[in-house]
Design a protein around this motif. Structure first.
Motif, PDB file in Angstrom:
ATOM      1  N   ALA A  15       0.834  -1.193   0.000  1.00  0.00           N
ATOM      2  CA  ALA A  15       0.000   0.000   0.000  1.00  0.00           C
ATOM      3  C   ALA A  15       0.876   1.253   0.000  1.00  0.00           C
ATOM      4  N   LEU A  16       0.414   2.267  -0.729  1.00  0.00           N
ATOM      5  CA  LEU A  16       1.015   3.598  -0.625  1.00  0.00           C
ATOM      6  C   LEU A  16      -0.050   4.506  -0.017  1.00  0.00           C
ATOM      7  N   THR A  17       0.213   5.802   0.018  1.00  0.00           N
ATOM      8  CA  THR A  17      -0.742   6.692   0.674  1.00  0.00           C
ATOM      9  C   THR A  17      -1.972   6.919  -0.179  1.00  0.00           C
ATOM     10  N   GLN A  18      -3.057   7.319   0.446  1.00  0.00           N
ATOM     11  CA  GLN A  18      -4.291   7.780  -0.195  1.00  0.00           C
ATOM     12  C   GLN A  18      -4.816   6.820  -1.247  1.00  0.00           C
ATOM     13  N   GLY A  19      -4.762   5.528  -0.986  1.00  0.00           N
ATOM     14  CA  GLY A  19      -5.345   4.564  -1.909  1.00  0.00           C
ATOM     15  C   GLY A  19      -4.444   4.180  -3.067  1.00  0.00           C
ATOM     16  N   LYS A  20      -3.290   4.840  -3.190  1.00  0.00           N
ATOM     17  CA  LYS A  20      -2.348   4.407  -4.226  1.00  0.00           C
ATOM     18  C   LYS A  20      -1.652   3.131  -3.741  1.00  0.00           C
ATOM     19  N   TYR A  21      -1.089   2.407  -4.665  1.00  0.00           N
ATOM     20  CA  TYR A  21      -0.433   1.176  -4.259  1.00  0.00           C
ATOM     21  C   TYR A  21       0.648   0.808  -5.260  1.00  0.00           C
ATOM     22  N   ALA A  22       1.605   0.015  -4.756  1.00  0.00           N
ATOM     23  CA  ALA A  22       2.590  -0.591  -5.640  1.00  0.00           C
ATOM     24  C   ALA A  22       2.048  -1.963  -5.995  1.00  0.00           C
ATOM     25  N   PRO A  23       1.807  -2.231  -7.278  1.00  0.00           N
ATOM     26  CA  PRO A  23       1.177  -3.507  -7.633  1.00  0.00           C
ATOM     27  C   PRO A  23       2.134  -4.675  -7.437  1.00  0.00           C
ATOM     28  N   PHE A  74     -11.076  -2.907  21.848  1.00  0.00           N
ATOM     29  CA  PHE A  74      -9.900  -2.034  21.731  1.00  0.00           C
ATOM     30  C   PHE A  74      -8.757  -2.786  21.062  1.00  0.00           C
ATOM     31  N   THR A  75      -8.497  -4.009  21.551  1.00  0.00           N
ATOM     32  CA  THR A  75      -7.385  -4.783  21.010  1.00  0.00           C
ATOM     33  C   THR A  75      -7.631  -5.160  19.560  1.00  0.00           C
ATOM     34  N   LEU A  76      -8.887  -5.486  19.259  1.00  0.00           N
ATOM     35  CA  LEU A  76      -9.213  -5.906  17.892  1.00  0.00           C
ATOM     36  C   LEU A  76      -9.041  -4.750  16.918  1.00  0.00           C
ATOM     37  N   VAL A  77      -9.498  -3.556  17.307  1.00  0.00           N
ATOM     38  CA  VAL A  77      -9.351  -2.408  16.403  1.00  0.00           C
ATOM     39  C   VAL A  77      -7.870  -2.132  16.168  1.00  0.00           C
ATOM     40  N   SER A  78      -7.063  -2.202  17.237  1.00  0.00           N
ATOM     41  CA  SER A  78      -5.635  -1.934  17.030  1.00  0.00           C
ATOM     42  C   SER A  78      -4.988  -3.065  16.231  1.00  0.00           C
ATOM     43  N   LEU A  79      -5.478  -4.298  16.412  1.00  0.00           N
ATOM     44  CA  LEU A  79      -4.944  -5.414  15.616  1.00  0.00           C
ATOM     45  C   LEU A  79      -5.259  -5.201  14.134  1.00  0.00           C
ATOM     46  N   ILE A  80      -6.480  -4.733  13.858  1.00  0.00           N
ATOM     47  CA  ILE A  80      -6.860  -4.457  12.467  1.00  0.00           C
ATOM     48  C   ILE A  80      -5.957  -3.377  11.890  1.00  0.00           C
ATOM     49  N   ASN A  81      -5.681  -2.351  12.682  1.00  0.00           N
ATOM     50  CA  ASN A  81      -4.809  -1.281  12.194  1.00  0.00           C
ATOM     51  C   ASN A  81      -3.385  -1.789  11.975  1.00  0.00           C
ATOM     52  N   GLY A  82      -3.006  -2.825  12.725  1.00  0.00           N
ATOM     53  CA  GLY A  82      -1.671  -3.415  12.520  1.00  0.00           C
ATOM     54  C   GLY A  82      -1.532  -4.019  11.135  1.00  0.00           C
ATOM     55  N   GLY A  83      -2.657  -4.443  10.555  1.00  0.00           N
ATOM     56  CA  GLY A  83      -2.594  -4.999   9.204  1.00  0.00           C
ATOM     57  C   GLY A  83      -3.140  -4.036   8.174  1.00  0.00           C
ATOM     58  N   ASN A  84      -3.084  -2.725   8.477  1.00  0.00           N
ATOM     59  CA  ASN A  84      -3.766  -1.759   7.607  1.00  0.00           C
ATOM     60  C   ASN A  84      -3.248  -1.769   6.175  1.00  0.00           C
ATOM     61  N   ASP A  85      -1.939  -2.013   6.001  1.00  0.00           N
ATOM     62  CA  ASP A  85      -1.422  -1.979   4.626  1.00  0.00           C
ATOM     63  C   ASP A  85      -1.950  -3.149   3.806  1.00  0.00           C
ATOM     64  N   LEU A  86      -2.086  -4.318   4.471  1.00  0.00           N
ATOM     65  CA  LEU A  86      -2.607  -5.469   3.739  1.00  0.00           C
ATOM     66  C   LEU A  86      -4.095  -5.304   3.457  1.00  0.00           C
ATOM     67  N   LEU A  87      -4.829  -4.752   4.449  1.00  0.00           N
ATOM     68  CA  LEU A  87      -6.256  -4.501   4.212  1.00  0.00           C
ATOM     69  C   LEU A  87      -6.427  -3.537   3.045  1.00  0.00           C
ATOM     70  N   ALA A  88      -5.548  -2.526   2.994  1.00  0.00           N
ATOM     71  CA  ALA A  88      -5.655  -1.528   1.933  1.00  0.00           C
ATOM     72  C   ALA A  88      -5.479  -2.174   0.567  1.00  0.00           C
ATOM     73  N   THR A  89      -4.448  -2.997   0.408  1.00  0.00           N
ATOM     74  CA  THR A  89      -4.212  -3.553  -0.934  1.00  0.00           C
ATOM     75  C   THR A  89      -5.211  -4.650  -1.272  1.00  0.00           C
ATOM     76  N   HIS A  90      -5.632  -5.435  -0.273  1.00  0.00           N
ATOM     77  CA  HIS A  90      -6.486  -6.571  -0.603  1.00  0.00           C
ATOM     78  C   HIS A  90      -7.966  -6.220  -0.675  1.00  0.00           C
ATOM     79  N   PHE A  91      -8.363  -5.110  -0.081  1.00  0.00           N
ATOM     80  CA  PHE A  91      -9.777  -4.737  -0.139  1.00  0.00           C
ATOM     81  C   PHE A  91      -9.986  -3.395  -0.813  1.00  0.00           C
ATOM     82  N   ASP A  92      -8.973  -2.959  -1.596  1.00  0.00           N
ATOM     83  CA  ASP A  92      -9.081  -1.709  -2.352  1.00  0.00           C
ATOM     84  C   ASP A  92      -9.475  -0.531  -1.476  1.00  0.00           C
ATOM     85  N   LEU A  93      -8.821  -0.391  -0.335  1.00  0.00           N
ATOM     86  CA  LEU A  93      -9.097   0.735   0.551  1.00  0.00           C
ATOM     87  C   LEU A  93      -7.878   1.642   0.583  1.00  0.00           C
ATOM     88  N   ALA A  94      -8.090   2.849   1.107  1.00  0.00           N
ATOM     89  CA  ALA A  94      -6.958   3.752   1.276  1.00  0.00           C
ATOM     90  C   ALA A  94      -6.413   3.582   2.682  1.00  0.00           C
TER      91      ALA A  94
END
Lengths: 273, 530
Positions: free
Chosen positions: A178-186, B383-403
């Motif tokens: 993931a990069l910032t603001q919804g951008k990403y490195a594929p 509390f722990t679950l929300v912080s655990l989710i944030n611990g994987g925020n980069d993976l959630l972002a790429t796998h679920f098309d989120l920012a």
């Protein structure tokens, strides 16, 4: 007529064991090969002449496609407008990367162009590339001879270079990030070597350009070789779980590991009926 | 007497004549344990610990805890000729060149994840059923200590192979140490024997990982079990189960068979995972090099919530008197975990203070019958679950098309807003369940059978509960709230003052219950006064 044929075959059958027959045949063969080669070469030259005249038509074809499919954003002369950058000087490599991976034309104006089924076929892509390359010099498309990564690359060195230059965005296993603001490195898995090379040369979207002063040509090929190795490497030690590290591992430990064990504990403590 | 009986008897008396063990054995083997699946969660933890000791010992045979630089020459071709630490090279050697080495490494790692997961779930069981109440407060504290040690032990083990992923984790640990005001940088130099990464830390964490912490954990586990033995196991409410007895099966033969068999099942499941699922493929990550980093770097799950807290922290720093204080690391990395673990350890005493109930309890609570405690548990887990989710925020972002920014803001707000919400919702659910229990006891179980009466009215047939079931639903006691008046009968102001008022308020809130059916109500029903 039939008499003449009979005399011809009679001649062959009579002299086929003649001591000059062998050298004569060899001479005939050489003559045939030589003449054939010369004729063929002339024909090839003819084809090349056709191709160079084709280049002009390719450019004009590219210009036509560009006007139809790209100019609404990039401008009629590729000068760029608004969100769409100018394409003057981006070179054939950039066009080939963007169009052949389906990123351009963009499906929607979201954070970044996503990889998808290409809209244009190979010839149309080449035409677009030729047109854009004709506007101003830029990175040219790489030839297959230059892209001989199986021969010129070094896997171990490529891995080291990947970890130093690429992994901070594309993940240690090349799974993307993931990069910032919804951008990403594929992810770099399943990408044509040509496109990996072109991405390094042209730096699409948020990616920096890796000029030859940063990564030499051979080093780029090594990176490609390492990526291709990881891509085809069998998953050692069992299912790869998406190769994204401890997150899926934790989920499996909870759901599969502890889940099975609790299920068995429930079964063990059920009263016999 | 058959030959076999003669040999068995002879052996038994040989041992008894020399140790006097027969009397002790007789008492021990007939000790009774109650039967419930949730009582086996702790067993999963213990057996995972045994698996960790065994597989870990195997790994020490070949692991070289040294940061000496070597050039790799082994079976894994894409790393050939790469410079790395001897620790990483030996971890690769174990994975690729030792027979069964990769399997053992994977079993060790899966066992560690299951060990921590089972420990947390065991702790949840103890918390939600009130098993930590007097006389078991000390055992609860031992449990909290074991959880803390388990987290540290797991983190150190994850760091030992010295691969690029784990080295990143050590770097973050170093940052957290450095965030301690004033002494942080000295402490960091002390721990790493110089500037990070130095040439020491693998040797040091190896000694701590294989000797110090397992030793302490083994001692604590022993104490934990001895206390369970001595205080006897708790049991769920039911007919014939009182505060003075334990209803269940004897250790011999029932629990010997069940527990012994369960050990092999735990070992089997762990070995199965080790055989079919790849875990921590260090060869893909490459050797640690402080100049390199990978996107999507994560710690193992039991550290994930800490990582998530650090990721959620806004960038706040103060500079004063030549000292920099990094609040963005200090608060999520040290202060919040410190508060959480302290509150967790002292919770038994906090609850005693809230309810004023300092009596011994051996019969467990059904979670709904203590809405306040259950709500506190749900709040902490949220509390722990929300912080655990944030611990994987980069993976959630790429796998679920989120920012990633959206997830971070969700977590920042969620960490503050969601736990109280979970508290309120859980408490309401508990009270509703109490209401449903009351209905059930008074009017019986809804059978779903509709009957039309002669005059045309439809009624649903309710089936009275069995006495056993009704007992379970009504056996709990409902404590009244503490009465702390502002002044006593003679008009003397309460010496506790504001503190007393606060305690009275908290007690009132924590004792909120739906009153269970009284015996009078039950009698009236039996007489037919509906």
């Amino acid at each position: 007529m039939g008499k003449a044929v009979n005399r011809f075959f009679g001649f062959i059958s009579r002299y086929r064991r003649h001591r000059f027959a062998g050298p004569l045949m060899l001479l005939g063969g050489l003559l045939f090969a030589g003449v054939g080669y010369t004729v063929a070469q002339a024909a090839t030259e003819e084809v090349q002449v056709v191709l160079s005249s084709d280049k002009a038509s390719l450019i004009s074809e590219g210009k036509e496609i560009f006007a139809r499919g790209c100019s609404s954003c990039h401008g009629l002369n590729a000068e760029g407008a608004g969100a769409a950058p100018s394409l003057i000087g981006v070179g054939a490599a950039s066009v080939d990367f963007q169009v052949a991976t389906g990123r351009m034309p963009m499906a929607d104006m979201s954070q970044q162009a996503a990889r998808k089924e290409p809209v244009y076929d190979e010839r149309e892509t080449a035409a677009l590339a030729a047109y854009v390359a004709s506007l101003a010099p830029g990175p040219a498309a790489i030839t297959n001879e230059e892209l001989f990564w199986e021969r010129d690359g070094n896997t171990a060195e490529g891995g080291e270079l990947f970890r130093t230059n690429c992994a901070m965005c594309h993940n240690l296993a090349g799974q993307g990030g993931a990069l910032t603001q919804g951008k990403y490195a594929p992810t770099v898995m399943g990408v044509e070597p040509r496109h990996i090379y072109e991405a390094m040369v042209t730096g699409p979207q948020a990616m920096p350009v890796f000029a030859n002063s940063v990564l030499t040509h051979e080093e780029k090929l090594s990176v490609i070789k390492w990526i291709k190795f990881v891509e085809t490497e069998p998953s050692l030690g069992g299912a790869a779980l998406g190769r994204v590290g401890p997150v899926t591992e934790g989920a499996v430990a909870f759901i599969l590991g502890l889940g099975i064990l609790i299920g068995i504990a429930v079964w063990l403590t059920t009263k016999a009926r | 007497m058959s030959a076999r009986e003669r040999i068995a008897g002879g052996t038994a008396s040989f041992i008894d004549e020399r140790t006097g063990a027969a009397k002790w054995m007789k008492k021990t083997l007939t000790k009774v344990f109650p039967d419930h699946w949730s009582f086996m969660l702790g067993e999963i933890v213990m057996y995972s610990f045994v698996i960790l000791l065994l597989s870990g010992t195997f790994l020490t045979f070949w692991f070289d805890p040294s940061m000496r630089e070597v050039e790799y020459e082994g079976s894994y071709e894409p790393l050939n000729g790469i410079k790395m630490s001897a620790a990483y090279a030996s971890a690769l050697h174990i994975s690729f060149d030792i027979r069964g080495g990769l399997l053992m490494r994977q079993i060790h790692h899966w066992a560690a994840l299951i060990f921590m997961a089972a420990m947390v779930v065991h702790m949840m069981r103890v918390f939600f059923t009130g098993a930590f109440r007097k006389p078991r407060e000390l055992n609860w504290i031992i449990g909290v200590a074991l959880l803390t040690l388990g987290i540290v032990e797991g983190f150190l083990g994850y760091s030992l192979p010295d691969d690029l992923l784990s080295g990143t984790g050590i770097r973050i640990a170093e940052a957290i140490i450095q965030a301690i005001p004033v002494v942080g940088s000295y402490l960091s130099y002390f721990i790493f024997g110089g500037a990070f990464p130095g040439e020491m830390f693998i040797q040091r964490i190896y000694a701590v990982h294989i000797l110090l912490i397992p030793g302490i954990m083994l001692a604590l586990i022993t104490a934990h079990l001895m206390l369970v033995w001595y205080q006897k196991h708790t049991q769920y409410p039911g007919p014939g189960r009182t505060e003075k007895n334990v209803v269940g099966y004897p250790l011999m033969p029932v629990y010997m068979a069940k527990a012994g068999g369960f050990f092999f099942i735990v070992f089997g499941v762990t070995a199965f995972l080790g055989a079919v699922a790849q875990i921590n493929p260090i060869w893909i990550y490459g050797p640690y090099n402080p100049g390199q980093i990978g996107a999507g770097s994560q710690p193992d799950w039991y550290m994930g919530w800490l990582d998530g807290l650090v990721r959620a922290a806004p960038p706040i720093e103060t500079h004063a008197f030549g000292i920099t204080i990094s609040w963005n690391i200090l608060i999520p990395g040290l202060i919040i975990p410190g508060i959480i673990f302290t509150l967790m350890a002292f919770y038994p005493f906090i609850e005693q203070w809230m309810t004023g109930d300092k009596r011994e309890h051996h019969v467990l609570d059904r979670p709904r019958n203590n809405p306040n405690r259950t709500a506190i548990g749900a709040m902490s887990l949220t509390f722990t679950l929300v912080s655990l989710i944030n611990g994987g925020n980069d993976l959630l972002a790429t796998h679920f098309d989120l920012a990633i920014n959206q997830i971070m803001w969700f977590s920042r707000i969620g960490l503050i807003a969601l736990p109280p919400l979970a508290f309120v919702i859980t408490k309401r659910i508990c009270l509703s369940l109490q209401r449903a229990d009351r209905e059930k006891v008074l009017h019986g179980r809804e059978t779903g059978r509709l009957v039309m009466l002669p005059h045309g009215e439809f009624i649903e047939v309710h089936e009275p509960l069995s006495p056993e079931k009704a007992y379970v639903l009504t056996a709990h006691e409902q404590l009244p709230a503490l009465e702390i008046g502002e002044a006593d009968a003679n008009g003397v102001a309460n010496p506790q003052g504001l503190k007393g008022k606060l305690r009275a308020r908290i007690s009132k809130a924590s004792q909120e219950q739906i009153s269970k059916p009284t015996s009078k109500e039950m009698l009236e029903l039996e007489d037919g006064h509906h």
